[in-house]
Design an enzyme around this catalytic site. Structure first.
Site, PDB file in Angstrom:
ATOM      1  N   GLY A  50       0.775  -1.235   0.000  1.00 16.71           N
ATOM      2  CA  GLY A  50       0.000   0.000   0.000  1.00 16.71           C
ATOM      3  C   GLY A  50       0.808   1.288   0.000  1.00 16.71           C
ATOM      4  O   GLY A  50       0.338   2.316   0.493  1.00 16.71           O
ATOM      5  N   LEU A  73      -9.819  -7.045 -13.197  1.00 15.95           N
ATOM      6  CA  LEU A  73     -11.276  -6.897 -13.138  1.00 15.95           C
ATOM      7  C   LEU A  73     -11.848  -7.281 -14.505  1.00 15.95           C
ATOM      8  O   LEU A  73     -11.229  -7.026 -15.545  1.00 15.95           O
ATOM      9  CB  LEU A  73     -11.637  -5.449 -12.799  1.00 15.95           C
ATOM     10  CG  LEU A  73     -11.257  -5.007 -11.385  1.00 15.95           C
ATOM     11  CD1 LEU A  73     -11.349  -3.485 -11.232  1.00 15.95           C
ATOM     12  CD2 LEU A  73     -12.126  -5.702 -10.331  1.00 15.95           C
ATOM     13  N   HIS A 131       0.492   1.460 -13.265  1.00 10.37           N
ATOM     14  CA  HIS A 131       1.285   0.327 -13.746  1.00 10.37           C
ATOM     15  C   HIS A 131       2.762   0.715 -13.702  1.00 10.37           C
ATOM     16  O   HIS A 131       3.123   1.805 -14.177  1.00 10.37           O
ATOM     17  CB  HIS A 131       0.867  -0.068 -15.169  1.00 10.37           C
ATOM     18  CG  HIS A 131       1.606  -1.274 -15.645  1.00 10.37           C
ATOM     19  ND1 HIS A 131       1.337  -2.533 -15.172  1.00 10.37           N
ATOM     20  CD2 HIS A 131       2.640  -1.393 -16.502  1.00 10.37           C
ATOM     21  CE1 HIS A 131       2.179  -3.381 -15.726  1.00 10.37           C
ATOM     22  NE2 HIS A 131       2.979  -2.723 -16.544  1.00 10.37           N
TER      23      HIS A 131
HETATM   24  C1  GAR Z   1       3.309  -0.988  -7.403  1.00 10.32           C
HETATM   25  O1  GAR Z   1       4.592  -0.949  -7.960  1.00 10.32           O
HETATM   26  C2  GAR Z   1       2.262  -0.933  -8.499  1.00 10.32           C
HETATM   27  O2  GAR Z   1       2.611  -0.111  -9.569  1.00 10.32           O
HETATM   28  C3  GAR Z   1       2.217  -2.372  -8.925  1.00 10.32           C
HETATM   29  O3  GAR Z   1       2.302  -3.102  -7.728  1.00 10.32           O
HETATM   30  C4  GAR Z   1       3.044  -2.352  -6.752  1.00 10.32           C
HETATM   31  C5  GAR Z   1       2.214  -2.239  -5.509  1.00 10.32           C
HETATM   32  O4  GAR Z   1       2.904  -1.572  -4.484  1.00 10.32           O
HETATM   33  N1  GAR Z   1       1.029  -2.648  -9.687  1.00 10.32           N
HETATM   34  C6  GAR Z   1       0.993  -3.495 -10.710  1.00 10.32           C
HETATM   35  O5  GAR Z   1       1.950  -4.158 -11.050  1.00 10.32           O
HETATM   36  C7  GAR Z   1      -0.334  -3.568 -11.434  1.00 10.32           C
HETATM   37  N2  GAR Z   1      -0.205  -4.300 -12.671  1.00 10.32           N
HETATM   38  P1  GAR Z   1       2.138  -0.891  -3.269  1.00 10.32           P
HETATM   39  O6  GAR Z   1       1.172  -1.922  -2.678  1.00 10.32           O
HETATM   40  O7  GAR Z   1       3.239  -0.547  -2.295  1.00 10.32           O
HETATM   41  O8  GAR Z   1       1.405   0.330  -3.768  1.00 10.32           O
END
Ligand code: GAR
Length: 206
Positions: free
Chosen positions: A14, A96, A112
């Site tokens: 998060g 989704l 992303h």
């Molecule tokens: C982040 O780097 C986000 O961009 C990625 O997951 C991580 C979550 O970190 N999302 C994806 O790869 C979506 N395809 P967080 O929970 O610390 O925000």
């Protein structure tokens, strides 16, 4: 003007949710209110961040809901009962359905961790994206905020920011730099852009 009610969907640590919380507390999300956090993973640390910030939070897992359709039905019911206007996918590592996305046209955004159309689509999430970028040998990567439609990572791009890849990078160091230099900057900015548009649309409809 009534603030736009935002639900943030999470799966993990998060840090992007935290960036939204911090931006809101600095007054950088004037058209939106962080009104709900939904995790599809039990015990995700993002839930603790929501609690600390006083944002209502809940967990909905596919397993407990009996699969994707049940999950989306339960999610839709929560969003409607809480008067949510838009969704921010902030490290939400599940796809989704097109049917769900079609119910929220230009009202769901996703962060992303790459420059779309590179290193995106089904299977590209989290650390894997950075592993693939390093394997390919790109010298520049970054992050993208886009609208969510029926194509994974295929919706209209809202914001992008480039980040240099350094010769000594590991997937972990690259992930951290992309977060610090791009994700945590872009996501709150994009959330405010969409909230401002929705607030104006709401105002002109009344
Ligand atoms: C982040 O780097 C986000 O961009 C990625 O997951 C991580 C979550 O970190 N999302 C994806 O790869 C979506 N395809 P967080 O929970 O610390 O925000």
């Amino acid at each position: 003007m009534e603030p736009i009610r935002i639900a943030v969907l999470v799966s993990g640590g998060g840090t992007n949710l935290q960036a939204l919380i911090d931006a809101a507390s600095r007054g950088e999300l004037p058209h939106g209110r962080l009104s709900l956090v939904v995790s599809n993973v039990k015990g995700a640390y993002a839930l603790a961040r929501a609690e600390k910030a006083g944002i209502p939070a809940l967990t909905l897992t596919k397993k407990a809901c009996g699969g994707q359709a049940g999950f989306e039905k339960a999610l839709q019911a929560e969003l409607e009962s809480r008067g949510i206007d838009m969704l921010v996918l902030a490290g939400f590592l599940s796809i989704l359905s097109g049917d769900f996305a079609a119910r929220w046209p230009r009202r769901i955004i996703n962060i992303h961790p790459a420059l779309i159309p590179s290193f995106c689509g089904k299977g590209f999430y989290g650390l894997k994206v950075h592993e693939e970028a390093l394997k390919y040998g790109v010298k520049v990567t970054g992050a993208t905020v886009h609208y969510v439609n029926e194509i994974p990572d295929g919706g209209e791009i809202l914001l992008q920011k480039a980040v240099d890849v350094l010769p000594e990078d590991t997937p972990e160091t690259l992930q951290r730099r992309v977060m610090e230099q791009a994700e945590w900057v872009l996501l709150p900015r994009a959330a405010e852009l969409v909230a401002a548009r929705l607030a104006n649309e709401k105002e002109s409809a009344t």
